[in-house]
Design a protein around this motif. Structure first.
Motif, short mmCIF file in Angstrom:
data_model
loop_
_atom_site.label_atom_id
_atom_site.label_comp_id
_atom_site.label_asym_id
_atom_site.label_seq_id
_atom_site.Cartn_x
_atom_site.Cartn_y
_atom_site.Cartn_z
N SER A 1 0.87 -1.22 0.12
CA SER A 1 0.06 0.00 -0.04
C SER A 1 0.95 1.23 0.05
N ALA B 1 -7.65 -1.81 2.57
CA ALA B 1 -7.38 -2.58 1.30
C ALA B 1 -8.54 -3.15 1.03
N LEU C 1 -0.12 -6.17 0.77
CA LEU C 1 -1.56 -6.29 0.45
C LEU C 1 -2.14 -7.67 0.63
#
Ligand code: AMP
Ligand code: MG
Length: 406
Positions: free
Chosen positions: A53, A59, A102
């Motif tokens: 990120s 997310a 992520l």
């Protein structure tokens, strides 16, 4: 008498650069500043190392946030440095922070400014673009590709790249060995009180500094009297122990100027004896069978440094293994002083090259521009060039200035 640009080309052709195999040296990152990379560096890591990120936020699965506002369940929280533990399920998101990996299933980051937290749920207020704020693995660099090319001088950002790539041992070129000595019966070291007629050997200091500034290793061989036998023994010692030799003095046409004849006697091939430049007309350049390159530089301290800046610097850059263009850099500057040329030679006038409100200006060093005067050479940052055959350049006109920088 060759014009300076031709002399430079001729000299550059004579230089044999260090060889990455024979002249490479392993160093750690902390010893690498200012050294020249001998082999290109590559990393076994992708950059970024994983999808991560670029912002603090959430997310999400892009398909879950196509019409907003929408409320998602918050699963795990993923700070940077902690690998995610869960795969996102439909309708779920993960709290995430800058640099964190992520989680599987996520493909988009919603920045926290576009959300409203409600306990263990979060309201997504605006539809993001798919893939927003995701830094994809390998999008900056893919493992195995060249990362830094051979021939660069390593500076702070390069060391950061190498450290991040975990290249902690590097092959750099060894420092070229440059023998330096001064010739002249009149010369004494700075700490010795002067007898009438004597002169302090300032060139030894100037040239050693010039060489060290460029990452080479000066080998100081001292002062040699104007006697052919003494010169012969120092010159042979120098060419056996160095890649490059810089001697000053004894290259004019005076009765005590023996350097060139000694070079020939020792088997040196002389390629150049004088250049159409002022200061710095006498310049003997010779090569020896072992690859050593010899510069017999004029004794005048100003001429000596001008010769080094104009001709030795490119040779040393090529010898050192630096890639690219070895020629000096010239800027176009407005001269604030009248600049006078001198007939058939290219004239180099010393002074300060400065950026004033974004434009280069040149200020001539005050006082005499005789090559015998070295006092006003201090703090030189530029040499204004008056081409051969050109009349005076009035103040306010543009002029080419050679940039003096290590
Ligand atoms: P030369 O090139 O030997 O004819 O010297 C030209 C002038 O430069 C003479 O005035 C020398 O005294 C002076 N000079 C020569 N070598 C040095 C040196 N190493 N340091 C300072 N001045 C020097
Ligand atoms: Mg002399």
């Amino acid at each position: 008498m060759l014009p300076p640009s031709q002399a430079e080309s001729l000299i550059l052709k004579l230089v044999r650069p260090l060889n990455p195999q024979q002249d490479g040296q392993e160093v750690g990152l902390h010893e690498a500043l200012g050294r020249i990379l001998a082999c290109s560096a590559a990393s076994s890591l992708d950059f970024p190392h994983w999808d991560n990120s670029a912002m603090d936020g959430y997310a999400v699965r892009y398909q879950d946030v196509q019409s907003c506002p929408v409320t998602l369940d918050i699963g795990e929280t993923i700070p940077a440095g902690n690998p995610p533990q869960q795969t996102l399920r439909p309708g779920q998101c993960a709290r995430i922070f800058t640099g964190a990996m992520l989680p599987p299933g996520a493909d988009t980051i919603v920045i926290q400014e576009n959300t409203h937290r409600e306990g263990d749920r979060v309201r997504i207020l605006a539809v993001p673009q798919g893939g927003d704020y995701v830094r994809r693995r390998g999008s900056f660099y893919q493992r195995g590709n060249p990362l830094l090319a051979a021939g660069i001088r390593l500076q702070a950002p390069d060391l950061a790249v190498l450290a991040a790539a975990q290249c902690h041992q590097l092959t750099v070129y060894r420092r070229p060995r440059v023998a330096i000595f001064s010739t002249g019966d009149e010369l004494v070291p700075p700490e010795q009180p002067l007898q009438p007629g004597q002169i302090v050997d300032s060139n030894q200091y100037a040239l050693a500094a010039f060489v060290a500034e460029r990452g080479a290793m000066p080998l100081k061989l001292g002062i040699v009297p104007d006697r052919p036998e003494a010169l012969k023994s120092t010159i042979s010692e120098a060419i056996q122990s160095a890649d490059l030799v810089l001697s000053t003095g004894g290259v004019s046409v005076g009765d005590y100027d023996y350097v060139e004849s000694v070079l020939s006697e020792l088997g040196g091939q002389i390629h150049l004896s004088s250049v159409a430049i002022r200061p710095g007309k006498p310049l003997s350049v010779a090569t020896f069978g072992n690859g050593c390159l010899y510069f017999g530089i004029p004794g005048n301290p100003v001429s000596a440094l001008v010769s080094c800046w104009r001709f030795v610097a490119p040779a040393l850059a090529k010898l050192s293994g630096l890639a690219g263009n070895w020629s000096p850099k010239f800027a176009i500057a407005k001269t604030n002083d009248l600049l006078r040329g001198s007939g058939d030679r290219e004239v180099y006038l010393w002074g300060q090259l400065q950026l004033v409100a974004g434009n280069y200006e040149f200020n001539l060093a005050p006082g005499s521009h005789s090559s015998g005067n070295m006092v006003n050479l201090a703090q030189t940052t530029g040499l204004a060039v008056v081409p051969a055959g050109q009349g005076p350049i009035p103040a306010g006109s543009p002029v080419q200035v050679m940039v003096i920088a290590a």
